[in-house]
Scaffold this active site. Sequence first.
Site, PDB file in Angstrom:
ATOM      1  N   ASP A 247     -73.415  32.898  90.387  1.00  0.00           N
ATOM      2  CA  ASP A 247     -72.311  32.219  89.724  1.00  0.00           C
ATOM      3  C   ASP A 247     -71.615  31.357  90.770  1.00  0.00           C
ATOM      4  O   ASP A 247     -71.777  31.562  91.972  1.00  0.00           O
ATOM      5  CB  ASP A 247     -71.356  33.266  89.148  1.00  0.00           C
ATOM      6  CG  ASP A 247     -70.265  32.642  88.300  1.00  0.00           C
ATOM      7  OD1 ASP A 247     -70.513  31.565  87.732  1.00  0.00           O
ATOM      8  OD2 ASP A 247     -69.186  33.232  88.197  1.00  0.00           O
TER       9      ASP A 247
ATOM     10  N   ASN B  99     -69.347  37.603  81.596  1.00  0.00           N
ATOM     11  CA  ASN B  99     -70.529  36.863  81.174  1.00  0.00           C
ATOM     12  C   ASN B  99     -71.732  37.116  82.069  1.00  0.00           C
ATOM     13  O   ASN B  99     -72.864  36.830  81.690  1.00  0.00           O
ATOM     14  CB  ASN B  99     -70.220  35.358  81.145  1.00  0.00           C
ATOM     15  CG  ASN B  99     -69.855  34.821  82.520  1.00  0.00           C
ATOM     16  OD1 ASN B  99     -69.141  35.466  83.279  1.00  0.00           O
ATOM     17  ND2 ASN B  99     -70.337  33.658  82.845  1.00  0.00           N
TER      18      ASN B  99
END
Length: 960
Positions: free
Chosen positions: A329, A670
């Site tokens: 990420d 997420n």
Amino acid sequence: MAELPDDFHARSIPDVSKLLETDAEVGLGSAKAAELLVKYGRNELQGQRGINPWRILLQQVTNGLTLILTIATVVSIVVEDYAEAGVLIIVILFNTIVGFVQDFRAERTMDALRKMASPSAKVLRDGVQTRISSGDVVPGDVIIFEVGDIIPADCRLCDVLNMEIDEAMLTGESMPAMKSVESLQAKDTTIGDRFNMAYSSTTVSKGRGKGIAVATGMATEIGKISTAIDETPSSTTPLQRRLNKMAYVLFVISIFLAVIVFAVNKFNFNTEIIIYAIALSIAVIPEGLIAVITVVMALGVKRMARQNAIVRKLVVLESMQPVTNICSDKTGTLTQGKMALTNVWIPSKEETYRISGQGYETTGSISYGDEVLDAKRILADENFHRLVECSALCNTANIIESSKGKVWGDPTEIALQVFAYKLQMGKPAFLGLKEAVLEFPFSSASKRMSMVCSNLGTSDDFDIYTKGAENVLEICDKVMDGEMVKQIGDRSEFLEKVHAQIELMATQGLRVLVTAHRRTSEQSMGKPMEKWERGDVEKSLTFLGLVGIRDTPRVESKISVQQCHDAGIKVHMLTGDHKSTALAIATEIGIIGNQLPPSDVNTDGVETIVPMYREVMTAGEFDALSNDEVDALEELPLVIARCTPATKVRMIEALHRRKKYAAMTGDGVNDAPSLKKADVGIAMGAGSDVAKQSSEIVLTDNNFATIVLAMKEGRRIFSNIKKFVVHLMSTNVGQVIVLIVGLAFQDSEGVSVFPLSPVQILFMNMVTGTPPAMSLGIEPASSSIMHVPPQLGGLFTKELMMDMFAYGSFMGGLVLIDWTLVIYAFGHGRLAFDCNDDSNLNACDTVFRARSTLLMSFTWMFLLHAYNCRHLRASLFTKEGGGGSFKRLVDNKLMVWSVVVGALLPIPFVYIPTVNTNIFKQASITWEWGIIVASVLVFFVLSETYKLLKRKLMKTPYVL
């Protein structure tokens, strides 16, 4: 539970109200709400599986080697060989206790998903606003939101006022999402672009609003993530699979060798032959291997904890070694997760000013070109001074202790306030000088904010400060040039110049804000300040300049990414940010630019029909490809922007289809499905509990650089495991050779006389063999360990197998020569009857002396073989091989002490009466010491010759 459609973002508010049988102004009736609660169930996430000590214990005792050792223990008890059984029980208990304690501590966490639920919600029931438990929210409820509220359910927004929601934990966006109520045209819009939706567990960071609940409980986006986590199967690590496979292979071998023992002895199942078969089985099974691996892993866990990485399972460190791809990420992982103002452009300058400083630090330098400017000099420029004033005063953020991260407000406004603090012009600097008297907040319609400030005690004038998007330029008719305020002449030329600069800053991954100012008075306005409206304030402004804000990459990220590339590890950035931002950050930290994309034309010059390889793709572009099309790509994209949870999982699956070993780093909700789907999940300590619970490693400092340390530690552990596996298994090979050949040495009754007794084997393997093997487990990493590609060939490579059998053959052969010399060359040349126990000591004296010789020869070779294994190719007499200087030979203190103590420890058992004969089945020795020393010297000559041949004949480099 009943299901509802998932395209509410593409439906109008009347359609949503009709479908859910609700009224956006009145809400549900109490009776209707009760019916819906029964129909859809409570608004709760299914609880995560709690800590089950028995399950953890079962995992510890069901691995292959433990099962084999348990079987050996049972057989030993049956034949009343209690000494062997006792040692095996200690080994099993030690391994089980250490592993259980480590895993139990790691699993002791709260139910992460439940912790994220909102405790209460404000809803309209029967037209009246009331507060209810979030668990009682049902689809159709009209929910009211204010700043700081946690959204209790997925909602279709029907009324908003300057509303922004922090969705970083769900979408990865570093900026709060501005919300509106208009319907979206596309049904397949990604979550991050659904500006008319609010999602469960996100937080209102600005403004207020109202929405209709359209999904609750497990039907919410976070509920779908929870389902994906639960459905993702857990898998064993490569080391676990290899060790289990090895255990079963060794078990089969031990049975086969036992059959040979019984066959040679004509299937005479007397106690002596059974004990001999057990001795051979003990020689095959590396009793100390599990204990050594457990301790080395536990030490690795402690070592990683000191380096800010919490390992949740012992075996995971080994899993870091074969990682070929890291899917990371961006927000808070590769970047600081904090907005920072880094660039300022004013009309009188050709270049931008660059502002340094990390995160919320209120110290930093301002530079222009190659020159660093002091605050006094730069603020002498009236244009720059006024821009800093605008940053500080057109601002609602507050800084309490920036060094400790205690700030309050919108991330963008915090960045502006921090910038002002760096020039000693933060809000406190204006106390008693200027006071905010009127605010026109940022809204989705205006896309700008204005603040009116009075000048205390100096004049009756008011300063108007405005900041916002490009539309601020529309209300500017003047431009500040140095100390002069000039009327904008050729407006098209002016706008072209400013837009070019905005575009340039945007390509650098910056969010660009326009700043403007005007000084006015109540007299010039024609009415009192209290009656001024937005239209009165936001006109005839003077353009001050542009500021560029971004989520700054960590300084260490670029270095870490480069180290990954050097180690043959590809780094992919999977982020919820926009494509331009993702591209700029990825380029800056080196994810993009270190390799050329493959050609999209094949060798025949014909354009390929498969999708072209692109370094950067959006989730929409990637998800539009079928699995076959993804697999047809020459390389997977290095950056995927606007990434969704499903896209991240799909990326991991695509890597697995390419036989890659993938690690996933992240911190948001997420990231949870992909963290669990990946071979190694690495969560950030400041991230969500859901991510932590789905991962194997948690980084407490949220630093991508710590991942490199974890990779290095994993490679070091894997390298050291190879070293002590060679050390332990080569001795087992030598023992098997001795005992198999020993079947040929039979007494007058045709019964095989074992050259080594079971207790001798156990003593060598556990007491004197395990400590040096453990010392190999703590060897420091090679300087070149992060400059070679991951080793995907597994633990038991051809070279490792060759080493095991080569060194084992050297030991076994030399020990058999010692046996032959003691009995046949210098002894009476015959084997007496019944020498497998102590019932015939006088006749068996030569055999017992030979066993003592073998014990000492084997033990000393075994101990000093640890130095051989410090490097499996380099010579012991070179620095690389562990020698080269006396300091290098003694730098591993545990190895020195284990070798010295281990060499002296068996000597008393050779000479202590009764203990030597009754337990070890050996006797005192004298002249045999010459044979022992000669055997050890010959072993080292053979070992060095073998390594020399390997260096000459093997072309592949060996650095691990």
